[in-house]
Design a protein around this motif. Structure first.
Motif, PDB file in Angstrom:
ATOM      1  N   ALA A  56     -55.536  20.108   2.754  1.00  0.00           N
ATOM      2  CA  ALA A  56     -55.661  19.601   1.384  1.00  0.00           C
ATOM      3  C   ALA A  56     -56.921  18.750   1.237  1.00  0.00           C
ATOM      4  CB  ALA A  56     -54.419  18.800   1.015  1.00  0.00           C
ATOM      5  N   GLY A  57     -57.187  17.908   2.213  1.00  0.00           N
ATOM      6  CA  GLY A  57     -58.390  17.078   2.171  1.00  0.00           C
ATOM      7  C   GLY A  57     -59.655  17.904   2.215  1.00  0.00           C
ATOM      8  N   THR A  58     -59.647  18.948   3.033  1.00  0.00           N
ATOM      9  CA  THR A  58     -60.813  19.823   3.130  1.00  0.00           C
ATOM     10  C   THR A  58     -61.064  20.541   1.818  1.00  0.00           C
ATOM     11  OG1 THR A  58     -60.430  20.131   5.490  1.00  0.00           O
ATOM     12  CG2 THR A  58     -61.803  21.762   4.397  1.00  0.00           C
ATOM     13  N   ALA A  59     -59.992  21.037   1.198  1.00  0.00           N
ATOM     14  CA  ALA A  59     -60.149  21.730  -0.084  1.00  0.00           C
ATOM     15  C   ALA A  59     -60.678  20.775  -1.143  1.00  0.00           C
ATOM     16  CB  ALA A  59     -58.809  22.318  -0.516  1.00  0.00           C
ATOM     17  N   GLN A  60     -60.163  19.558  -1.179  1.00  0.00           N
ATOM     18  CA  GLN A  60     -60.634  18.577  -2.154  1.00  0.00           C
ATOM     19  C   GLN A  60     -62.097  18.220  -1.907  1.00  0.00           C
ATOM     20  OE1 GLN A  60     -58.354  14.984  -2.257  1.00  0.00           O
ATOM     21  NE2 GLN A  60     -59.395  14.196  -4.051  1.00  0.00           N
ATOM     22  N   LEU A  61     -62.468  18.071  -0.625  1.00  0.00           N
ATOM     23  CA  LEU A  61     -63.855  17.768  -0.292  1.00  0.00           C
ATOM     24  C   LEU A  61     -64.784  18.878  -0.760  1.00  0.00           C
ATOM     25  CD1 LEU A  61     -65.914  15.957   1.227  1.00  0.00           C
ATOM     26  CD2 LEU A  61     -65.429  17.330   3.241  1.00  0.00           C
ATOM     27  N   HIS A  62     -64.386  20.136  -0.524  1.00  0.00           N
ATOM     28  CA  HIS A  62     -65.212  21.264  -0.954  1.00  0.00           C
ATOM     29  C   HIS A  62     -65.322  21.321  -2.473  1.00  0.00           C
ATOM     30  CE1 HIS A  62     -66.182  23.272   2.812  1.00  0.00           C
ATOM     31  NE2 HIS A  62     -64.992  22.901   3.238  1.00  0.00           N
ATOM     32  N   ASP A  63     -64.228  21.035  -3.166  1.00  0.00           N
ATOM     33  CA  ASP A  63     -64.279  21.016  -4.623  1.00  0.00           C
ATOM     34  C   ASP A  63     -65.222  19.933  -5.122  1.00  0.00           C
ATOM     35  OD1 ASP A  63     -62.491  23.097  -4.714  1.00  0.00           O
ATOM     36  OD2 ASP A  63     -60.735  21.837  -5.148  1.00  0.00           O
ATOM     37  N   ASN A  64     -65.105  18.742  -4.548  1.00  0.00           N
ATOM     38  CA  ASN A  64     -65.982  17.640  -4.962  1.00  0.00           C
ATOM     39  C   ASN A  64     -67.439  17.955  -4.665  1.00  0.00           C
ATOM     40  OD1 ASN A  64     -63.803  16.192  -5.868  1.00  0.00           O
ATOM     41  ND2 ASN A  64     -63.667  14.886  -4.084  1.00  0.00           N
ATOM     42  N   LEU A  65     -67.700  18.485  -3.475  1.00  0.00           N
ATOM     43  CA  LEU A  65     -69.085  18.816  -3.135  1.00  0.00           C
ATOM     44  C   LEU A  65     -69.625  19.928  -4.020  1.00  0.00           C
ATOM     45  CD1 LEU A  65     -69.240  18.594   0.742  1.00  0.00           C
ATOM     46  CD2 LEU A  65     -70.313  17.090  -0.911  1.00  0.00           C
ATOM     47  N   GLY A  66     -68.766  20.868  -4.377  1.00  0.00           N
ATOM     48  CA  GLY A  66     -69.198  21.962  -5.243  1.00  0.00           C
ATOM     49  C   GLY A  66     -69.651  21.475  -6.599  1.00  0.00           C
ATOM     50  N   THR A  67     -69.046  20.397  -7.084  1.00  0.00           N
ATOM     51  CA  THR A  67     -69.451  19.880  -8.390  1.00  0.00           C
ATOM     52  C   THR A  67     -70.526  18.813  -8.275  1.00  0.00           C
ATOM     53  OG1 THR A  67     -67.640  18.272  -8.333  1.00  0.00           O
ATOM     54  CG2 THR A  67     -67.206  20.364  -9.428  1.00  0.00           C
ATOM     55  N   GLN A  68     -70.514  18.023  -7.242  1.00  0.00           N
ATOM     56  CA  GLN A  68     -71.447  16.906  -7.133  1.00  0.00           C
ATOM     57  C   GLN A  68     -72.759  17.268  -6.445  1.00  0.00           C
ATOM     58  OE1 GLN A  68     -69.334  13.825  -5.107  1.00  0.00           O
ATOM     59  NE2 GLN A  68     -67.879  13.499  -6.776  1.00  0.00           N
ATOM     60  N   LEU A  69     -72.725  18.203  -5.507  1.00  0.00           N
ATOM     61  CA  LEU A  69     -73.921  18.514  -4.729  1.00  0.00           C
ATOM     62  C   LEU A  69     -75.080  19.044  -5.575  1.00  0.00           C
ATOM     63  CD1 LEU A  69     -74.885  18.306  -1.845  1.00  0.00           C
ATOM     64  CD2 LEU A  69     -74.089  20.622  -1.444  1.00  0.00           C
ATOM     65  N   PRO A  70     -74.842  19.951  -6.513  1.00  0.00           N
ATOM     66  CA  PRO A  70     -75.983  20.407  -7.319  1.00  0.00           C
ATOM     67  C   PRO A  70     -76.653  19.263  -8.088  1.00  0.00           C
ATOM     68  CG  PRO A  70     -74.152  21.922  -7.569  1.00  0.00           C
ATOM     69  CD  PRO A  70     -73.637  20.743  -6.794  1.00  0.00           C
ATOM     70  N   ALA A  71     -75.856  18.339  -8.616  1.00  0.00           N
ATOM     71  CA  ALA A  71     -76.443  17.207  -9.337  1.00  0.00           C
ATOM     72  C   ALA A  71     -77.229  16.313  -8.388  1.00  0.00           C
ATOM     73  CB  ALA A  71     -75.344  16.408 -10.033  1.00  0.00           C
ATOM     74  N   MET A  72     -76.704  16.094  -7.187  1.00  0.00           N
ATOM     75  CA  MET A  72     -77.401  15.259  -6.203  1.00  0.00           C
ATOM     76  C   MET A  72     -78.716  15.915  -5.786  1.00  0.00           C
ATOM     77  SD  MET A  72     -74.029  14.024  -4.029  1.00  0.00           S
ATOM     78  CE  MET A  72     -74.839  14.146  -2.492  1.00  0.00           C
ATOM     79  N   GLU A  73     -78.693  17.237  -5.577  1.00  0.00           N
ATOM     80  CA  GLU A  73     -79.921  17.932  -5.189  1.00  0.00           C
ATOM     81  C   GLU A  73     -80.959  17.883  -6.306  1.00  0.00           C
ATOM     82  OE1 GLU A  73     -78.517  21.795  -4.131  1.00  0.00           O
ATOM     83  OE2 GLU A  73     -78.092  21.217  -2.067  1.00  0.00           O
ATOM     84  N   ALA A  74     -80.517  18.057  -7.541  1.00  0.00           N
ATOM     85  CA  ALA A  74     -81.459  18.008  -8.666  1.00  0.00           C
ATOM     86  C   ALA A  74     -82.073  16.624  -8.780  1.00  0.00           C
ATOM     87  CB  ALA A  74     -80.744  18.390  -9.965  1.00  0.00           C
ATOM     88  N   GLU A  75     -81.254  15.595  -8.613  1.00  0.00           N
ATOM     89  CA  GLU A  75     -81.765  14.229  -8.693  1.00  0.00           C
ATOM     90  C   GLU A  75     -82.752  13.947  -7.565  1.00  0.00           C
ATOM     91  OE1 GLU A  75     -79.954   9.781  -8.211  1.00  0.00           O
ATOM     92  OE2 GLU A  75     -78.727  11.272  -9.230  1.00  0.00           O
TER      93      GLU A  75
END
Length: 121
Positions: A56-75
């Protein structure tokens, strides 16, 4: 004859003690096996619970990274471009002057770094 009866009685008592001892060992072994089985079941259920929480933690981490990582990379990319623009291509006039040949060295170093990155080094 009396001696034989005493001897037989002593042998019978020894046999009874031996049987009682073996029965006691059997009971102790059985208790030990039961305790092992209970501990094994508890460990298995704890491992299954931890595996479930981990999944469950891994799935949540992947979901969070999937939404947050593109914004972090763009910034990060935008910040890198600002820094490159400010410090490499446009020095502040009047405040910061580069000695002769520095811009050429900077351009050559950037070209070397880009070439190395293109080769995968």
């Amino acid at each position: 004859m009396k001696a034989w009866l005493i001897l037989l009685g002593a042998m019978g008592a020894c046999a009874m003690l031996t049987l009682a001892y073996q029965a006691g060992e059997g009971v102790a072994e059985h208790r030990c096996e039961v305790a092992r089985a209970v501990a094994k079941d508890a460990a298995r259920s704890e491992a299954e619970r931890r595996d479930g929480e981990s999944a469950a933690g891994t799935a949540q981490l992947h979901d969070n990274l999937g939404t947050q990582l593109p914004a972090m990379e763009a910034e990060a990319h935008a910040a890198t471009e600002r820094i490159r623009t400010i410090y490499v291509e446009a020095p502040v006039s009047g405040v910061c002057t580069r000695p002769d040949g520095v811009q050429a060295e900077l351009d050559a170093a950037r070209a070397r770094a880009n070439a190395a990155a293109a080769r995968g080094l």
